[in-house]
Write an enzyme that holds these catalytic residues in place. Structure first.
Site, PDB file in Angstrom:
ATOM      1  N   HIS A   1      13.008  -2.696  -1.612  1.00 28.53           N
ATOM      2  CA  HIS A   1      12.451  -2.784  -2.964  1.00 28.53           C
ATOM      3  C   HIS A   1      13.323  -3.735  -3.790  1.00 28.53           C
ATOM      4  CE1 HIS A   1      10.293  -1.613  -6.530  1.00 28.53           C
ATOM      5  NE2 HIS A   1      11.453  -1.520  -7.139  1.00 28.53           N
TER       6      HIS A   1
ATOM      7  N   ASP B   1       9.109   4.633  -3.844  1.00 33.67           N
ATOM      8  CA  ASP B   1      10.439   4.019  -3.908  1.00 33.67           C
ATOM      9  C   ASP B   1      11.534   5.043  -4.197  1.00 33.67           C
ATOM     10  OD1 ASP B   1       9.199   1.500  -3.559  1.00 33.67           O
ATOM     11  OD2 ASP B   1       8.831   1.325  -5.704  1.00 33.67           O
TER      12      ASP B   1
ATOM     13  N   GLN C   1      19.404 -11.957  -1.194  1.00 32.68           N
ATOM     14  CA  GLN C   1      20.118 -10.720  -0.831  1.00 32.68           C
ATOM     15  C   GLN C   1      19.266  -9.839   0.085  1.00 32.68           C
ATOM     16  OE1 GLN C   1      23.360 -10.326  -1.478  1.00 32.68           O
ATOM     17  NE2 GLN C   1      23.059 -12.405  -2.254  1.00 32.68           N
ATOM     18  N   GLU C   2      17.947  -9.779  -0.206  1.00 36.00           N
ATOM     19  CA  GLU C   2      17.053  -8.987   0.657  1.00 36.00           C
ATOM     20  C   GLU C   2      17.163  -9.450   2.099  1.00 36.00           C
ATOM     21  OE1 GLU C   2      12.985  -8.479  -0.572  1.00 36.00           O
ATOM     22  OE2 GLU C   2      13.497  -8.599  -2.691  1.00 36.00           O
TER      23      GLU C   2
ATOM     24  N   ARG D   1       0.854  -1.199   0.000  1.00 39.08           N
ATOM     25  CA  ARG D   1       0.000   0.000   0.000  1.00 39.08           C
ATOM     26  C   ARG D   1       0.879   1.235   0.000  1.00 39.08           C
ATOM     27  NH1 ARG D   1      -5.267  -1.258  -0.618  1.00 39.08           N
ATOM     28  NH2 ARG D   1      -5.489  -3.394   0.095  1.00 39.08           N
ATOM     29  N   ILE D   2       0.392   2.272  -0.653  1.00 42.62           N
ATOM     30  CA  ILE D   2       1.096   3.555  -0.607  1.00 42.62           C
ATOM     31  C   ILE D   2       0.579   4.304   0.623  1.00 42.62           C
ATOM     32  CG2 ILE D   2       1.518   5.730  -1.811  1.00 42.62           C
ATOM     33  CD1 ILE D   2       2.582   3.505  -3.498  1.00 42.62           C
TER      34      ILE D   2
HETATM   35  C1  GRF Z   1      10.008  -8.514  -1.567  1.00 41.70           C
HETATM   36  O1  GRF Z   1      10.534  -8.829  -2.817  1.00 41.70           O
HETATM   37  C2  GRF Z   1      10.194  -7.048  -1.272  1.00 41.70           C
HETATM   38  O2  GRF Z   1      11.346  -6.504  -1.854  1.00 41.70           O
HETATM   39  C3  GRF Z   1       8.985  -6.439  -1.908  1.00 41.70           C
HETATM   40  O3  GRF Z   1       7.952  -7.373  -1.683  1.00 41.70           O
HETATM   41  C4  GRF Z   1       8.498  -8.668  -1.522  1.00 41.70           C
HETATM   42  C5  GRF Z   1       8.014  -9.175  -0.211  1.00 41.70           C
HETATM   43  O4  GRF Z   1       8.267 -10.531  -0.014  1.00 41.70           O
HETATM   44  N1  GRF Z   1       8.730  -5.133  -1.359  1.00 41.70           N
HETATM   45  P1  GRF Z   1       7.898 -11.193   1.378  1.00 41.70           P
HETATM   46  O5  GRF Z   1       6.416 -10.996   1.612  1.00 41.70           O
HETATM   47  O6  GRF Z   1       8.730 -10.511   2.439  1.00 41.70           O
HETATM   48  O7  GRF Z   1       8.258 -12.646   1.240  1.00 41.70           O
END
Ligand code: GRF
Length: 198
Positions: free
Chosen positions: A106, A142, A170-171, A88-89
């Site tokens: 992101h 973003d 990586q996230e 959501r924004i």
């Molecule tokens: C991730 O790719 C994040 O970068 C994006 O939404 C996805 C969320 O994945 N904003 P999850 O729900 O944390 O598995």
């Protein structure tokens, strides 16, 4: 340091933060996990970790203002609000209230490929490198000051699924790292730039 995490679905980024706290790498407490949808995996993950979890179902509110008011009821004691797959924004008023203490992740190397379909857009454009970005949230989409980024090679035979899986790895590293830097007081916002202090 008290964290609130807002999610919409699977919650794998949330899980990486929970795991980092449980391993003792990140010294912080997740006070609450809030979702905008019922029955999503993020709620189960929070419950399993013994974290208070609340669904503020967007469908039950006629305006974004009322929806956010309900979310805000749970944020009065919170130091850092973390968006982890929250689709959501948020209003400019909400963003202003948490200025400098509202983070998002992101799945692209911003400022390239903002928006809801980053992997699709990356593959359609044909770039050779993608990745992920943790940033402070400002009033744009973003577009806030960048904290950490990690790059991932885009392969010729990548699909949205395979690319997203490698970017997610990586996230799950850089989101807990960025939060740790914040918690330790090592992030200094100077205009568009975020300085990382020693
Ligand atoms: C991730 O790719 C994040 O970068 C994006 O939404 C996805 C969320 O994945 N904003 P999850 O729900 O944390 O598995």
């Amino acid at each position: 340091m008290k964290l609130a995490i807002l999610c919409s679905g699977r919650g794998s980024d949330l899980q990486s933060i929970i795991d980092s706290i449980q391993r003792g790498e990140l010294q912080a407490e997740i006070e609450v996990v809030i979702t905008d949808k019922p029955n999503v995996q993020a709620l189960d993950r929070a419950a399993k970790a013994g974290i208070k979890n609340i669904c503020v179902d967007r469908k039950n509110f006629s305006s974004r203002e009322d929806f956010e008011k309900e979310i805000l009821k749970n944020l009065s004691e919170i130091d850092l609000v973390i968006l982890a797959g929250f689709m959501r924004i948020l209003s400019p008023e909400f963003v202003k209230k948490f200025s400098g203490r509202l983070m998002n992740i992101h799945p692209s190397l911003l400022p390239s490929f903002p928006g809801a379909h980053a992997h699709r857009d990356v593959l359609a454009y044909g770039v050779k490198v993608s990745g992920c970005t943790v940033h402070f949230v400002d009033e744009g989409t973003d577009s806030g000051p960048i904290i950490l980024q990690s790059a991932v090679e885009v392969l010729d035979d990548d699909t949205e699924e395979t690319l997203s899986a490698r970017v997610l790895e990586q996230e799950h590293k850089i989101y807990p790292q960025a939060i740790k830097l914040f918690v330790e007081g090592k992030l200094k916002i100077e205009g568009r730039k975020v300085k990382i202090l020693n």
